[in-house]
Each structure stands twice: as structure tokens, then as C-alpha cells.
Design an enzyme around this catalytic site. Structure first.
Site, short mmCIF file in Angstrom:
data_model
loop_
_atom_site.label_atom_id
_atom_site.label_comp_id
_atom_site.label_asym_id
_atom_site.label_seq_id
_atom_site.Cartn_x
_atom_site.Cartn_y
_atom_site.Cartn_z
N SER A 255 -4.81 5.29 5.00
CA SER A 255 -5.24 3.91 5.22
C SER A 255 -5.54 3.24 3.90
CB SER A 255 -6.50 3.90 6.08
OG SER A 255 -7.57 4.39 5.31
N LYS A 256 -5.59 1.93 3.98
CA LYS A 256 -5.81 1.11 2.80
C LYS A 256 -7.15 1.43 2.14
CE LYS A 256 -4.75 -3.36 1.11
NZ LYS A 256 -3.78 -3.02 0.11
N ARG A 257 -8.09 1.82 2.99
CA ARG A 257 -9.43 2.05 2.46
C ARG A 257 -9.46 3.12 1.35
NH1 ARG A 257 -11.99 3.85 6.94
NH2 ARG A 257 -10.35 2.85 8.10
#
Ligand code: GLU
Length: 484
Positions: A255-257
Site C-alpha cells: 500500500s501507499k502508506r
């Protein structure tokens, strides 16, 4: 009959940037096509107007081309099965929905969003699987006609058969089964006249003669719906291959996180396309031995879906960095030279100050030490500008009160050399150390600090001979003044 020719497609939705997972899907399709002498098709799935992002298609095409994944048919290049943009195919979907309505394997649903919402809440409360309750399945012809002439908005749903097991075989996952009970009467055509992903995807894969559907595992749960649609139309199934999920090092879904996911972010950070493509190829595939470094054409020769595994693939950025180092290292010198000049220019350094021969020597000296082009200025700025600061930790450790005098003597020796090469500098240093009755190291470390401002780097005599006699002497004199 689906033809024997391999025809695969990458079918992104233009919702923004190309995700590294999307690049992996595109790459595996591309490699499979190239490996089997088939066709690689780009199809834009833009029927979800709410998620459409302006400019996303151009960006996708540019990014695919940057990575070297040229497609044989698709937007811009065209082909015999176009248009390749779904929003330009609305009439085709409408026609196919009519066929299903005619066959009575699909039905119109006039339920309002409010009713569907209330139904869903009720199901949630009763802990039932959220599913359309088929109210409109029992509408009479007359009721349907009345609704239509009253202009009531409707969607078209697939009538999912009761109590059957939906089966298909997946090249990567083997036999897969779903109970039809778990499949909703999916919407095929929305009230705005746009098809849903499921309908458009199946119709296009069929009409475009797609032989193999290769896509991410997140689409596995949609596949039973697709299988039902193929059956409803009476069409032959393509072969399916669902690629393993991409995971963060902690095995959560990528994920982008936890870092960058857009291909352009990696490109902008200075990753080489060769490294990124190589890295992405290894996300779920391996050649069956321990080789890890591949060019795109090597991958085209080696790739097979049989060697794709089904367990999640961990996205490990250190591995990507290592691959970048490997690919940068094996690039032809002229190519590195061009990249270095471009990098220097972008960094505001006047490139015209350096001869190509000079830069080539820098490249040779630094080749084993740089993972990125930007490391040339990051790790060895002194090749491009004289040091104005000297690492205090190195001063503490290596600079003695006598160092200034020693270096002055060394500068004198260097100045007397006639057109010196690397070994002349080295011999002069050894001679000076002998005369001063000191260790070579008593000169080597302060000299490195004086010419580079740093405590480490490539071979010192390489550095000195690249900089040349005059520059080296100038830097020694400056350092002697500045370092106290
Ligand atoms: N449009 C879907 C996507 O965005 C395509 C999935 C598929 O390949 O069927 O990935």
C-alpha cells in the site's frame, strides 16, 4: 473457438498513475506474449466514470513505453479489434445485454438506490450475505413495459443460476470452485447506460479473441461472475492466470502508506527502467534457478506462466536498489556518460567545464560504488566542485598537528612532477614519506581529506590522477589553510 494464437491484454482503468502492481501485470502479459509469439494488447477500461482521471491514459501509455513494454494493439496504435477504449464501445455492450435479456438470463431491475440501501441494512442486521433479493425477477411483462414507458431508470442484472458449483481452472492456482449461492445477481448495465466492469471485460475479452486472461489475484473473486457470463452467452472460456498478491515486507498488502507505489515515483527517484522491470519480473516469477539479473529480452526468452508461484510476493526495496546497482554497473560507458551529463545539468552544475574523457574517468573510478546516477554527485561531489568543508570526524581521526607540514612537502613533490600519471603520484608520496620518516598513511589520509573533504572513496591515486596535478596541489594548499 478461441484461436490458437496467444492474445493477451493489459486492461487498466485510468484512475491515475500506473501502480507497480499494474506494471507487473502488464509485464507478465507482455512477456507471455513475446515468449509465445503472440500479441500483447492494451485496453482501457474506463467505464467507471466516477473514478476517471483526466490525463491518466496518456500517462499509462507513456509509462508503459518508458518501461519498454510496447503493445501490438491498443489506443494510438490501433488494430483489428478496436476501439480499444471501452467508453467508445457502449453500443456493443448494449447490444450484448439485449441478447441476454432476450435469452432471459438477465433481467431489468427498477429498484431505487434507497430501496437497495434499506435492503442491504436489513441484511446486515440479520447477518446475511449482502445480495440482491430478486424483487424485480418476478416482474410481469406488463409491469416491465409500464415501468419502461414511465421512464423509470433501471439496471440490468445477470440471473445467477441457483445451487450450482462454478468451476474454472487457473494456470497458477489450479482448479477453483465457487458456490453460485455466494454470487450476487450482478449488475451488467448501469442506469446511465454504461456497462459494469464484469460485462465489458467479458464481452471485450471474447470479441478481442483473448486467449489468456492474466491479471492480479484481487480479480479472482470476480472470475466466477465472468464464468457465468461466458456461459450465459454460450462462449468458450479463455484460460485464466491470477498473479500472486504483492506484499509489504511485513506481509501486509502493498500500500501507499508503506512507500511508493507509482511507477513514475520510482522513475523520478532515478531507478533505471531495466532495474525496475527486472525487479517486477521477480515478483512472483523465478527462472527455476538462482539467477536474478535479467534484461528485458532475456526475460522474454525465459518467461513462462508455469514458473509463476501462487504465494504472495514481497516487495523489497533493498533488492530493487541492488538491481539498480547491477544494471547501472553493466551499462555501456557512453550511456552512463549521457546520463551523468544530464544529471549534472539538472543539478545546476556547468557540464561544459568537464571534458568527456574526464567524466569517463570519474565513471570508471566510481562504477563499483554507485547504485544511482545521483550517487556521482552524492558520493563524490569533489569530482565536480572542490571541497569547501572537511568532514570533522575525519579531521579528528586523521589530521595531526604535523599534517599541514607533511602535506606542504607532498605538494612540493607533486609540483615537480612532469605530466604525472597515477603511479608517479604514488611513487612521489612513498618517497616523501620515506624522507620524512613517517608512514605512508600519515600522508594518504590527510591527502584524501584535502582533495575530497571526505574519509573514503575510490583509490586515492585514481582520484588524484583524475583531478590532475594542478588541481590536487591547489586543493592541498587550500586544505592546509583551512583545516586547523
Ligand atoms: N480494469 C481492471 C483493472 O483495473 C482489469 C482487470 C482485468 O484484467 O480483468 O485492473
Amino acid at each position: 473457438m478461441i484461436s490458437d494464437e496467444v492474445r493477451v491484454r493489459f486492461a487498466p482503468s485510468p484512475t491515475g498513475f500506473l501502480h507497480v502492481g499494474g506494471l507487473r501485470t502488464a509485464l507478465f502479459n507482455y512477456l507471455f506474449a513475446r515468449n509465445s509469439g503472440g500479441k500483447f494488447i492494451l485496453r482501457i477500461e474506463d467505464t467507471d466514470r466516477a473514478r476517471y482521471v483526466e490525463g491518466a491514459v496518456d500517462n499509462l501509455i507513456t509509462t508503459l513505453r518508458w518501461a519498454g513494454l510496447d503493445y501490438d494493439e491498443g489506443p494510438v496504435v490501433g488494430g483489428d479489434f478496436g476501439p480499444y477504449v471501452q467508453s467508445e464501445r457502449l453500443a456493443i455492450y448494449k447490444k450484448h445485454v439485449d441478447v441476454l435479456l432476450e435469452k432471459r438470463v438477465a433481467y431489468r431491475c427498477f429498484c431505487t438506490p434507497e430501496r437497495l440501501d434499506a435492503m442491504r441494512k436489513e441484511q446486515e442486521k440479520k447477518k446475511l450475505q449482502p445480495k440482491y433479493d430478486r424483487t424485480c425477477l418476478s416482474l410481469s411483462e406488463n409491469e416491465i413495459e409500464a415501468n419502461l414507458s414511465a421512464g423509470k431508470p433501471y439496471v440490468v442484472r445477470l440471473k445467477v443460476p441457483d445451487n450450482v458449483t462454478i468451476k474454472f481452472s487457473d494456470i497458477i492456482r489450479g482448479d477453483v470452485e465457487f458456490a453460485s449461492e455466494r454470487v450476487d445477481d450482478q449488475v451488467l448495465l448501469k442506469s446511465d447506460g454504461y456497462p459494469t466492469y464484469h460485462l465489458a471485460n467479458v464481452v471485450d475479452d471474447h470479441l478481442m479473441n483473448i486467449s489468456h486472461v492474466i491479471r492480479g489475484e484481487e480479480w479472482l473473486s470476480s472470475t466466477p461472475k465472468h464464468v457465468l457470463l461466458y456461459e450465459a452467452f454460450g462462449w468458450e472460456l479463455p484460460k485464466f492466470a491470477h498473479l500472486p498478491l504483492l506484499l509489504n515486507p511485513d506481509r501486509s498488502k502493498l500500500s501507499k502508506r508503506q512507500g511508493d507505489v507509482a511507477v513514475e515515483d520510482y522513475r523520478d527517484k532515478g531507478y533505471l527502467k531495466e532495474a525496475l522491470v527486472n525487479f517486477v519480473a521477480l515478483l512472483g516469477w523465478n527462472p527455476g534457478d538462482d539467477r536474478e539479473i535479467f534484461s528485458l529480452s532475456e526475460l522474454e526468452n525465459e518467461f513462462s506462466l508455469e514458473k509463476v508461484n501462487k504465494s504472495g510476493a514481497v516487495f523489497n526495496v533493498e533488492k530493487l536498489d541492488w538491481l539498480n546497482f547491477q544494471h547501472l554497473r553493466s551499462k555501456p560507458g557512453d550511456e552512463v556518460l549521457d546520463m551523468l551529463k544530464e544529471h549534472l545539468a539538472v543539478s545546476g552544475i556547468d557540464v561544459t567545464r568537464f571534458r568527456d574523457d574526464y567524466l569517463k574517468e570519474v565513471i570508471t573510478a566510481m562504477r563499483e560504488r554507485v547504485s544511482f546516477i545521483k550517487d556521482y554527485t552524492g558520493k563524490s561531489p569533489y569530482f565536480f566542485t572542490p571541497p569547501t568543508e572537511y568532514d570533522p570526524a575525519v579531521i579528528r581521526k586523521r589530521w595531526k598537528p604535523e599534517s599541514a607540514d607533511y602535506l606542504k612537502r607532498l605538494a612540493g613533490e607533486f609540483s615537480a612532477l612532469d605530466n604525472p600519471g597515477k603511479s608517479d603520484f604514488e611513487n612521489a608520496l612513498h618517497r616523501t614519506a620515506e624522507e620524512l620518516k613517517i608512514q605512508n598513511g600519515d600522508l594518504i589520509h590527510p591527502l584524501r581529506l584535502a582533495v575530497s573533504g571526505m574519509g573514503e572513496g575510490p583509490g586515492l591515486f585514481d582520484v588524484v590522477s583524475i583531478l590532475g596535478k594542478e588541481e590536487t596541489v591547489r586543493r592541498i594548499n587550500a586544505a592546509v589553510e583551512r583545516i586547523k
